[in-house]
Design an enzyme around this catalytic site. Structure first.
Site, PDB file in Angstrom:
ATOM      1  CG  ASP A  40      -2.452   0.839   0.883  1.00 34.68           C
ATOM      2  OD1 ASP A  40      -2.050   1.308   0.340  1.00 34.68           O
ATOM      3  OD2 ASP A  40      -2.754   1.148   1.959  1.00 34.68           O
ATOM      4  CG  ASN A  88       0.458   3.896   3.902  1.00 34.82           C
ATOM      5  OD1 ASN A  88       0.205   4.693   5.144  1.00 34.82           O
ATOM      6  ND2 ASN A  88      -0.176   3.579   3.190  1.00 34.82           N
ATOM      7  CG  ASP A 143      -1.981   2.067   7.564  1.00 34.14           C
ATOM      8  OD1 ASP A 143      -1.466   1.057   8.568  1.00 34.14           O
ATOM      9  OD2 ASP A 143      -2.268   2.643   6.854  1.00 34.14           O
TER      10      ASP A 143
END
Length: 239
Positions: free
Chosen positions: A169, A174, A187
């Protein structure tokens, strides 16, 4: 959230709880004290994220794990800004350098499998369970049903995968950057061995043209495959 009692006891009555946070996905709460900030993540992916943070921490900077109880993961706040919020001009370069390091980790060292067999199986389960909201699809996929997206993924599946250790992701939100530009990845619940285009697709989707060029220059001599970029953006619609 219905947190385990030991998690609640850890923070006590003076904690301020909030669901407002930048760069944290899933079921996440921010816990604020005068002396610091913590994040509490809960749900099926929390255990997987704990395991991935422990593993990735030997290679790159990640948030410290404070404790894990039941299905609740407590992380310390790194104290650095997310590139998803008022991204600095060097955001593309920071992300490219970070991803170069991540993708340079030997695949044989990574115990987490996120190849297409795994991802498509998980995507099918989410579609069948009604856990995909087509209202969240990007404009290019507007009007499609989750079932149609999944059918396209099966029909258009790439014949090969260019395997590296992926974040899963990899968006600006992030990646955290220190004042010196050193990155911290957050994350990481979807981290694992997969095609490098999993990460390239999302990074290039979310960066503007100039930052995208900086990203590719910092990442290194790899020419992204446009068809694979489109494919993994389509796959992301089901997660």
């Amino acid at each position: 959230m219905r947190l385990p009692g030991r998690i609640l006891d850890l923070f006590g009555d003076d904690a301020v709880w909030s669901g407002d946070h930048e760069g944290m996905s899933g079921e996440t709460l921010r816990v604020t004290f005068p002396t610091g900030v913590y994040y509490v993540k809960q749900g099926p992916s929390a255990r997987g994220e704990r395991d991935r943070l422990r593993w990735l921490g030997q290679w790159m900077d990640v948030p410290d794990i404070v404790t894990f109880e039941g299905d609740a993961l407590v992380l310390s706040d790194v104290g650095w800004r997310s590139l998803g919020r008022k991204a600095p001009p060097e955001a593309g370069t920071i992300m490219g350098r970070a991803l170069r390091v991540l993708h340079g980790i030997p695949v044989a060292e990574c115990p987490f499998d996120e190849r297409l067999d795994v991802k498509l199986g998980r995507a099918r389960e989410r579609v069948e369970a009604g856990r995909v909201d087509p209202r969240d699809f990007d404009e290019a996929r507007a009007g499609l049903t989750p079932e149609q997206v999944y059918e396209r993924l099966v029909a258009e599946r790439p014949a090969e995968e260019d395997l590296v250790v992926t974040h899963g992701d990899f968006t600006p939100a992030n990646v955290l950057a220190s004042p010196s530009g050193e990155p911290v990845l957050i994350d990481v619940a979807a981290l694992g061995v997969a095609d490098r285009h999993v990460d390239l697709a999302l990074a290039l989707r979310d960066l503007d043209e100039r930052a995208g060029a900086d990203f590719l220059a910092a990442y290194g001599p790899v020419e992204p495959d446009a068809r694979r970029l489109d494919y993994y953006r389509l796959l992301d619609e089901l997660f």
